[in-house]
Design an enzyme around this catalytic site. Structure first.
Site, PDB file in Angstrom:
ATOM      1  N   GLU A 139      10.720  17.125  14.691  1.00  0.00           N
ATOM      2  CA  GLU A 139      11.227  16.756  13.372  1.00  0.00           C
ATOM      3  C   GLU A 139      10.827  17.855  12.377  1.00  0.00           C
ATOM      4  OE1 GLU A 139       9.378  13.265  11.609  1.00  0.00           O
ATOM      5  OE2 GLU A 139      11.305  12.566  10.864  1.00  0.00           O
ATOM      6  N   GLU A 190       8.730   1.524  11.201  1.00  0.00           N
ATOM      7  CA  GLU A 190       9.843   2.467  10.988  1.00  0.00           C
ATOM      8  C   GLU A 190       9.233   3.853  10.993  1.00  0.00           C
ATOM      9  OE1 GLU A 190      12.907   1.506  10.802  1.00  0.00           O
ATOM     10  OE2 GLU A 190      12.802  -0.598  10.242  1.00  0.00           O
ATOM     11  N   CYS A 203      13.788  10.380   7.145  1.00  0.00           N
ATOM     12  CA  CYS A 203      13.596  10.126   8.584  1.00  0.00           C
ATOM     13  C   CYS A 203      14.924  10.129   9.332  1.00  0.00           C
ATOM     14  CB  CYS A 203      12.874   8.807   8.774  1.00  0.00           C
ATOM     15  SG  CYS A 203      13.700   7.491   7.902  1.00  0.00           S
ATOM     16  N   LYS A 223       0.888  -1.180   0.000  1.00  0.00           N
ATOM     17  CA  LYS A 223       0.000   0.000   0.000  1.00  0.00           C
ATOM     18  C   LYS A 223       0.919   1.221   0.000  1.00  0.00           C
ATOM     19  CE  LYS A 223      -2.522   3.406   1.568  1.00  0.00           C
ATOM     20  NZ  LYS A 223      -1.514   4.396   1.118  1.00  0.00           N
TER      21      LYS A 223
HETATM   22  P1  NAP Z   1       2.122   8.895   7.065  1.00  0.00           P
HETATM   23  O1  NAP Z   1       1.107   9.933   6.916  1.00  0.00           O
HETATM   24  O2  NAP Z   1       2.171   8.117   8.320  1.00  0.00           O
HETATM   25  O3  NAP Z   1       1.921   7.929   5.788  1.00  0.00           O
HETATM   26  C1  NAP Z   1       2.655   6.768   5.596  1.00  0.00           C
HETATM   27  C2  NAP Z   1       1.797   5.694   4.946  1.00  0.00           C
HETATM   28  O4  NAP Z   1       0.734   5.347   5.833  1.00  0.00           O
HETATM   29  C3  NAP Z   1       1.120   6.147   3.648  1.00  0.00           C
HETATM   30  O5  NAP Z   1       1.080   5.059   2.762  1.00  0.00           O
HETATM   31  C4  NAP Z   1      -0.275   6.510   4.116  1.00  0.00           C
HETATM   32  O6  NAP Z   1      -1.252   6.415   3.102  1.00  0.00           O
HETATM   33  C5  NAP Z   1      -0.514   5.423   5.150  1.00  0.00           C
HETATM   34  N1  NAP Z   1      -1.576   5.707   6.094  1.00  0.00           N
HETATM   35  C6  NAP Z   1      -2.041   6.907   6.526  1.00  0.00           C
HETATM   36  N2  NAP Z   1      -3.061   6.715   7.399  1.00  0.00           N
HETATM   37  C7  NAP Z   1      -3.247   5.381   7.504  1.00  0.00           C
HETATM   38  C8  NAP Z   1      -4.154   4.565   8.237  1.00  0.00           C
HETATM   39  N3  NAP Z   1      -5.078   5.079   9.065  1.00  0.00           N
HETATM   40  N4  NAP Z   1      -4.059   3.209   8.115  1.00  0.00           N
HETATM   41  C9  NAP Z   1      -3.143   2.671   7.288  1.00  0.00           C
HETATM   42  N5  NAP Z   1      -2.267   3.397   6.563  1.00  0.00           N
HETATM   43  C10 NAP Z   1      -2.314   4.738   6.672  1.00  0.00           C
HETATM   44  O7  NAP Z   1       3.598   9.426   6.928  1.00  0.00           O
HETATM   45  P2  NAP Z   1       4.198  10.511   5.916  1.00  0.00           P
HETATM   46  O8  NAP Z   1       3.836  11.853   6.384  1.00  0.00           O
HETATM   47  O9  NAP Z   1       3.856  10.140   4.533  1.00  0.00           O
HETATM   48  O10 NAP Z   1       5.763  10.250   6.124  1.00  0.00           O
HETATM   49  C11 NAP Z   1       6.566  11.054   6.931  1.00  0.00           C
HETATM   50  C12 NAP Z   1       6.988  10.356   8.211  1.00  0.00           C
HETATM   51  O11 NAP Z   1       7.557   9.067   7.935  1.00  0.00           O
HETATM   52  C13 NAP Z   1       8.059  11.102   8.941  1.00  0.00           C
HETATM   53  O12 NAP Z   1       7.749  11.182  10.303  1.00  0.00           O
HETATM   54  C14 NAP Z   1       9.312  10.270   8.747  1.00  0.00           C
HETATM   55  O13 NAP Z   1      10.257  10.415   9.749  1.00  0.00           O
HETATM   56  C15 NAP Z   1       8.770   8.898   8.644  1.00  0.00           C
HETATM   57  N6  NAP Z   1       9.671   8.028   7.922  1.00  0.00           N
HETATM   58  C16 NAP Z   1      10.311   7.075   8.613  1.00  0.00           C
HETATM   59  C17 NAP Z   1      11.220   6.228   7.987  1.00  0.00           C
HETATM   60  C18 NAP Z   1      11.926   5.163   8.765  1.00  0.00           C
HETATM   61  O14 NAP Z   1      12.466   4.266   8.163  1.00  0.00           O
HETATM   62  N7  NAP Z   1      11.945   5.223  10.076  1.00  0.00           N
HETATM   63  C19 NAP Z   1      11.437   6.358   6.615  1.00  0.00           C
HETATM   64  C20 NAP Z   1      10.741   7.349   5.915  1.00  0.00           C
HETATM   65  C21 NAP Z   1       9.855   8.171   6.584  1.00  0.00           C
HETATM   66  P3  NAP Z   1      -1.785   7.743   2.325  1.00  0.00           P
HETATM   67  O15 NAP Z   1      -0.579   8.349   1.732  1.00  0.00           O
HETATM   68  O16 NAP Z   1      -2.724   7.165   1.316  1.00  0.00           O
HETATM   69  O17 NAP Z   1      -2.431   8.595   3.351  1.00  0.00           O
END
Ligand code: NAP
Length: 438
Positions: free
Chosen positions: A342, A211, A245, A136
């Site tokens: 962050e 992650e 991240c 997804k």
């Molecule tokens: P996000 O909003 O959490 O989205 C990540 C994924 O989760 C997307 O595919 C999103 O789908 C999905 N999602 C959202 N709501 C959901 C729900 N209720 N149930 C299931 N899936 C759901 O994160 P982001 O803003 O895109 O990414 C930024 C964050 O990711 C930052 O905090 C960063 O530090 C972290 N990150 C961490 C790593 C690591 O390896 N630790 C790597 C990269 C990024 P939709 O897009 O369709 O909403």
């Protein structure tokens, strides 16, 4: 895709996984290796898709395509080393051993910032282990996922082993977390959504890899090699316009070199080329969306109102739209959001410190624990501080820590589990103990 269609995808994945797991490790490895070759062959095309839908500079996108292919190759090789154990028995009439078996159908929920690599390091491990992997992708970057899947199909990896589920995240997330046939979820994204998935997965007791967010300290001691520290800072902060991240997020610079380091960093940052990522010379692209832009702008504005000073940048770039100026800020108050949270944008916020113990406490004063960076020429200090920092990964005199051959992941609110390294395969395997009476 809606919930009904996703249910059908899960049903087909269950059937397909039974065949996929019965292949030998060598047979699965050969398919993965062929997939990796296709990705390398199509590096430029994959990179173009990434730059067009995500915005990162084309050179970085090419780097991401190769990095993603590296995970597929690594796990193709690791597939053949999923060894069990023979255990000295507790009884003379019983023999003990363990085998490792694929966990089953898994789901990978991935973010937009590395639209190829975040899929590759989950799907590569899952497929190598003998699992089916429903992907997804983030709503901003579905085409990168589809491009990867297209190449997988071309080398005979069945669509039902690697289906792509695009659609409403809440609806699809609810199906994936509640369905007992999905035995594991590997999620990369925000801590907020990670926590939600953790809670939603509790009734079906899924295995989870999370992650999540980071808030990496970047600690420059006065005995550091300044040029090396600047190279590391530029890489760790400004890659992907600061949207990784493991990005250096809180710069702690020792008092004796604070002025020199901040001025030299500002000079380097001023030279960054901002613009349309598809142009070869561009080094900083746009932020991902308006919410991301507003988040970065408001953190900078608040910090300035609270007394921080801007050395370079500080606001919207002349390119307009979602382009934010590469920025260096000094003396952001410890209480400001810029210094605590962050940033996820091209903004380096510097804070002064005096003593080693003090900076370790400052670095650890965060609920996150993903990456940390230490810049020092003193080996004993490097060992002491790397052991004292509460995080999953430490870069000593380097800003480049991510690789398929080593475990990637965090502690505290940065998540659970590791990706890459030999550990990455184990996340998709169950250990079965077999006691044999003789
Ligand atoms: P996000 O909003 O959490 O989205 C990540 C994924 O989760 C997307 O595919 C999103 O789908 C999905 N999602 C959202 N709501 C959901 C729900 N209720 N149930 C299931 N899936 C759901 O994160 P982001 O803003 O895109 O990414 C930024 C964050 O990711 C930052 O905090 C960063 O530090 C972290 N990150 C961490 C790593 C690591 O390896 N630790 C790597 C990269 C990024 P939709 O897009 O369709 O909403």
């Amino acid at each position: 895709m809606d919930a009904k269609e996703l249910n059908e995808v899960i049903a087909r994945a269950v059937v397909a996984q039974a065949t996929w797991r019965s292949l030998t490790a060598g047979e699965r490895a050969a398919r993965l290796q062929a997939w990796q070759s296709k990705m390398i062959e199509h590096t430029d095309a994959l990179a173009e898709v990434v730059t067009l839908e995500q915005g990162k500079p084309i050179n970085e996108a090419r780097g991401e395509a190769v990095y993603a292919a590296g995970f597929i190759e690594w796990f193709a090789q690791e597939a053949r080393r999923a060894y069990g154990d023979t255990i000295p028995s507790h009884r003379s009439d019983i023999r003990l051993s363990t085998i490792k078996q694929p966990i089953g159908v898994v789901a990978a929920i991935t973010p937009w910032n590395f639209p190829l690599a975040m899929i590759a390091r989950k799907a590569g491990a899952a497929l190598a282990a003998g699992c089916a992997c429903i992907v997804k992708p983030a709503e901003q970057t579905p085409l990168s996922a589809v491009a990867l899947q297209r190449l997988a199909l071309e080398v005979g990896i069945p669509g039902d082993i690697l289906p792509i589920a695009t659609g409403d995240a809440v609806e699809l997330g609810s199906v994936l977390t509640n369905d007992d046939r999905v035995r594991k979820i590997s999620f990369t994204g925000s801590t907020e959504v990670g926590g939600l998935i953790y809670a939603q997965s509790a009734p079906t007791l899924k295995k989870l890899s999370l992650e999540l967010g980071g808030n990496a300290p970047f600690i420059v001691f006065s005995d550091a090699d300044i040029d090396r520290a600047l190279d590391a800072a530029m890489f760790a902060k400004f890659r992907n316009a600061g949207q990784t991240c493991v990005c250096a997020n809180r710069f702690f610079v020792q008092a004796e070199i604070y002025d020199e380091f901040s001025k030299k960093l500002a000079r380097r940052v001023e030279q960054l080329v901002v613009g349309d990522g598809i142009r070869e010379e561009v080094q900083i692209g746009p932020l991902i969306d308006q919410a991301a832009f507003s988040n970065v702008a408001s953190k900078v504005n608040e910090a300035v109102a609270e007394g921080a000073q801007i050395l370079t940048g500080g606001g919207p770039h002349a390119c307009g739209g979602l382009f934010f100026q590469p920025t260096v800020v000094v003396d952001a108050p410890a209480s400001s959001r810029l210094a605590r949270e962050e940033i996820f944008g091209p903004v380096a916020a510097l804070v002064k410190f005096s003593e080693e113990e003090e900076v370790v406490d400052m670095a650890n004063a965060s609920e996150f624990g993903l990456a940390s960076y230490i810049l020092t020429e003193n080996i004993r200090r490097a060992v002491r501080v790397s052991e004292a920092l509460e995080c999953g990964m430490v870069g000593i005199n380097t800003g480049a820590i991510s690789t398929e051959v080593a475990p990637f992941g965090g502690i505290k609110h940065s998540g659970l589990g590791r990706e890459g390294g030999w550990q990455g395969l184990d996340e998709y395997l169950e250990v079965k103990m077999i006691a044999t009476g003789i």
